[in-house]
Write a protein that holds these residues in place. Structure first.
Motif, PDB file in Angstrom:
ATOM      1  N   ILE A  76       0.857  -1.188   0.000  1.00 11.39           N
ATOM      2  CA  ILE A  76       0.000   0.000   0.000  1.00 11.39           C
ATOM      3  C   ILE A  76       0.892   1.237   0.000  1.00 11.39           C
ATOM      4  O   ILE A  76       1.754   1.404   0.883  1.00 11.39           O
ATOM      5  CB  ILE A  76      -0.910   0.019   1.255  1.00 11.39           C
ATOM      6  CG1 ILE A  76      -1.805  -1.215   1.277  1.00 11.39           C
ATOM      7  CG2 ILE A  76      -1.744   1.296   1.294  1.00 11.39           C
ATOM      8  CD1 ILE A  76      -2.578  -1.388   2.572  1.00 11.39           C
ATOM      9  N   ASN A  77       0.709   2.092  -0.988  1.00 12.10           N
ATOM     10  CA  ASN A  77       1.547   3.295  -1.004  1.00 12.10           C
ATOM     11  C   ASN A  77       0.759   4.597  -1.185  1.00 12.10           C
ATOM     12  O   ASN A  77       1.356   5.666  -1.325  1.00 12.10           O
ATOM     13  CB  ASN A  77       2.651   3.192  -2.060  1.00 12.10           C
ATOM     14  CG  ASN A  77       2.139   3.280  -3.495  1.00 12.10           C
ATOM     15  OD1 ASN A  77       0.933   3.214  -3.739  1.00 12.10           O
ATOM     16  ND2 ASN A  77       3.062   3.430  -4.437  1.00 12.10           N
ATOM     17  N   ALA A  78      -0.583   4.517  -1.154  1.00 11.72           N
ATOM     18  CA  ALA A  78      -1.364   5.751  -1.269  1.00 11.72           C
ATOM     19  C   ALA A  78      -2.696   5.587  -0.540  1.00 11.72           C
ATOM     20  O   ALA A  78      -3.324   4.531  -0.600  1.00 11.72           O
ATOM     21  CB  ALA A  78      -1.609   6.115  -2.725  1.00 11.72           C
ATOM     22  N   LEU A  79      -3.095   6.638   0.142  1.00 11.33           N
ATOM     23  CA  LEU A  79      -4.395   6.712   0.804  1.00 11.33           C
ATOM     24  C   LEU A  79      -5.049   8.022   0.405  1.00 11.33           C
ATOM     25  O   LEU A  79      -4.449   9.096   0.557  1.00 11.33           O
ATOM     26  CB  LEU A  79      -4.224   6.666   2.329  1.00 11.33           C
ATOM     27  CG  LEU A  79      -5.463   7.024   3.172  1.00 11.33           C
ATOM     28  CD1 LEU A  79      -6.599   6.034   2.935  1.00 11.33           C
ATOM     29  CD2 LEU A  79      -5.094   7.094   4.648  1.00 11.33           C
ATOM     30  N   LEU A  80      -6.272   7.942  -0.112  1.00  8.21           N
ATOM     31  CA  LEU A  80      -7.048   9.136  -0.452  1.00  8.21           C
ATOM     32  C   LEU A  80      -8.328   9.117   0.372  1.00  8.21           C
ATOM     33  O   LEU A  80      -9.157   8.212   0.238  1.00  8.21           O
ATOM     34  CB  LEU A  80      -7.389   9.174  -1.945  1.00  8.21           C
ATOM     35  CG  LEU A  80      -6.236   9.503  -2.893  1.00  8.21           C
ATOM     36  CD1 LEU A  80      -5.410   8.262  -3.200  1.00  8.21           C
ATOM     37  CD2 LEU A  80      -6.762  10.096  -4.202  1.00  8.21           C
ATOM     38  N   THR A  81      -8.496  10.109   1.224  1.00  7.35           N
ATOM     39  CA  THR A  81      -9.648  10.145   2.134  1.00  7.35           C
ATOM     40  C   THR A  81     -10.747  11.023   1.530  1.00  7.35           C
ATOM     41  O   THR A  81     -10.905  12.183   1.879  1.00  7.35           O
ATOM     42  CB  THR A  81      -9.232  10.663   3.519  1.00  7.35           C
ATOM     43  OG1 THR A  81      -8.722  12.000   3.409  1.00  7.35           O
ATOM     44  CG2 THR A  81      -8.168   9.774   4.147  1.00  7.35           C
ATOM     45  N   CYS A  82     -11.527  10.413   0.642  1.00  6.19           N
ATOM     46  CA  CYS A  82     -12.579  11.149  -0.064  1.00  6.19           C
ATOM     47  C   CYS A  82     -13.897  11.181   0.700  1.00  6.19           C
ATOM     48  O   CYS A  82     -14.796  11.947   0.336  1.00  6.19           O
ATOM     49  CB  CYS A  82     -12.822  10.531  -1.436  1.00  6.19           C
ATOM     50  SG  CYS A  82     -11.351  10.320  -2.444  1.00  6.19           S
ATOM     51  N   ALA A  83     -14.056  10.339   1.714  1.00  6.16           N
ATOM     52  CA  ALA A  83     -15.339  10.230   2.415  1.00  6.16           C
ATOM     53  C   ALA A  83     -15.706  11.549   3.089  1.00  6.16           C
ATOM     54  O   ALA A  83     -14.865  12.191   3.715  1.00  6.16           O
ATOM     55  CB  ALA A  83     -15.280   9.115   3.450  1.00  6.16           C
ATOM     56  N   GLY A  84     -16.963  11.946   2.957  1.00  9.72           N
ATOM     57  CA  GLY A  84     -17.423  13.171   3.597  1.00  9.72           C
ATOM     58  C   GLY A  84     -18.852  13.474   3.217  1.00  9.72           C
ATOM     59  O   GLY A  84     -19.414  12.862   2.307  1.00  9.72           O
ATOM     60  N   SER A  85     -19.436  14.407   3.930  1.00  7.97           N
ATOM     61  CA  SER A  85     -20.796  14.828   3.637  1.00  7.97           C
ATOM     62  C   SER A  85     -20.903  16.321   3.889  1.00  7.97           C
ATOM     63  O   SER A  85     -19.958  16.957   4.372  1.00  7.97           O
ATOM     64  CB  SER A  85     -21.792  14.066   4.522  1.00  7.97           C
ATOM     65  OG  SER A  85     -23.126  14.350   4.122  1.00  7.97           O
ATOM     66  N   SER A  86     -22.059  16.886   3.551  1.00 11.16           N
ATOM     67  CA  SER A  86     -22.296  18.312   3.770  1.00 11.16           C
ATOM     68  C   SER A  86     -23.464  18.488   4.734  1.00 11.16           C
ATOM     69  O   SER A  86     -24.156  17.527   5.073  1.00 11.16           O
ATOM     70  CB  SER A  86     -22.593  19.024   2.449  1.00 11.16           C
ATOM     71  OG  SER A  86     -23.813  18.535   1.896  1.00 11.16           O
ATOM     72  N   MET A  87     -23.663  19.712   5.171  1.00 14.44           N
ATOM     73  CA  MET A  87     -24.754  20.004   6.099  1.00 14.44           C
ATOM     74  C   MET A  87     -25.180  21.452   5.921  1.00 14.44           C
ATOM     75  O   MET A  87     -24.357  22.369   6.020  1.00 14.44           O
ATOM     76  CB  MET A  87     -24.302  19.783   7.538  1.00 14.44           C
ATOM     77  CG  MET A  87     -25.342  20.097   8.600  1.00 14.44           C
ATOM     78  SD  MET A  87     -26.661  18.875   8.705  1.00 14.44           S
ATOM     79  CE  MET A  87     -25.821  17.528   9.544  1.00 14.44           C
TER      80      MET A  87
END
Length: 278
Positions: free
Chosen positions: A83-94
């Motif tokens: 494993i050489n990359a992590l992309l933290t795309c998880a999210g929401s709006s409010m």
């Protein structure tokens, strides 16, 4: 700095079932990048994987659950030794003002956007350290630079992601792991249309505000995804994604305490969650 070679190694993507996470997966899979895709939506993950070729594993997890995140990280490492990359795309709006939002609603968003990002990063950091070179790409937002009215919990969470990303980058400066944040704005993913809003809000008023915000978006998701992949490969510390992000970056630099005077008018409909529909 050595350019990161993604092909043949594994990239972990959170929030992979939709939005930017899915677009990034679609671009990486044909390049021979192994993928570990994380999301809370099992059906959407399965639908995405049906489009992809190559080495892909899926992991259904609620990033707010630290124990579940640790267990998922172990499973990912068992399936993907490099494993050489992590992309933290998880999210929401409010959507909603401070008066309209409850503490529970605001805590929920911070748990998703901030603590979910921190938890998966912490859980996978040992695996990333084991790689000769690795990069973490955290998803901040243009609202991590400029905080508009009507977006307190979202902006608060994204400012915190920005701080986490920068502090972690400094902690890891003598290691093989680099850290960067991307600041998207105006990307047509539909996040604002499918995000949450305060329960106290009239749904029609919330829909009007979300539609006004979405109308300001101009960057196609595939274009944004390509830019984010380049930033990861080049191990950039800070990347503006979209024309609006670059403009706001300049505006905040020029007027750190007065930028809202310039932003108020174009955002007036997008931040209005109090005026009843006629």
């Amino acid at each position: 700095m050595t350019r990161l070679a993604l092909t043949g190694s594994t990239t972990v993507i959170t929030g992979a079932a939709s939005g930017m996470g899915a677009e990034i997966a679609r671009l990486l899979a044909p390049r021979g990048v192994h993928l570990a895709l994380l999301d809370h939506n099992a059906e959407a993950l399965a639908a995405l994987v049906s489009e992809l070729d190559g080495t892909v594993t899926t992991h259904v997890v609620d990033l707010r659950d630290d124990e579940a995140v640790l267990a998922t990280a172990r499973l990912v490492q068992e399936s993907h030794p490099r494993i050489n990359a992590l992309l933290t795309c998880a999210g929401s709006s409010m959507l909603g003002t401070l008066d309209q939002l409850t503490m529970e609603e605001m805590r929920w968003l911070v748990d998703v956007n901030l603590w979910g990002t921190v938890s998966i990063t912490k859980a996978l950091l040992p695996a990333l350290r084991a790689a000769p070179a690795a990069h973490i790409t955290h998803f901040a937002s243009v609202y991590a630079m400029a905080a508009p009215a009507g977006r307190i919990p979202y902006s608060m969470s994204k400012f915190a992601v920005r701080g986490f990303s920068e502090a972690l980058r400094h902690e890891l400066e003598d290691s093989s792991v680099t850290v960067g944040a991307v600041y998207p704005a105006g990307v047509r993913t539909g996040i604002i249309l499918h995000g949450r809003y305060a329960a106290a809000l009239d749904p029609a008023v919330a829909a009007r505000a979300a539609k006004a915000q979405a109308a300001m978006y101009h960057t196609e998701p595939a274009d944004a995804a390509a830019q984010i992949i380049r930033a990861t490969e080049r191990r950039r510390a800070r990347t503006m994604v979209g024309r609006e992000a670059r403009l706001i970056d300049v505006l905040v630099r020029l007027s750190p305490s007065g930028y809202w005077r310039a932003m108020r008018r174009p955002l007036r409909e997008a931040v209005d969650t109090t005026t009843p529909l006629r």
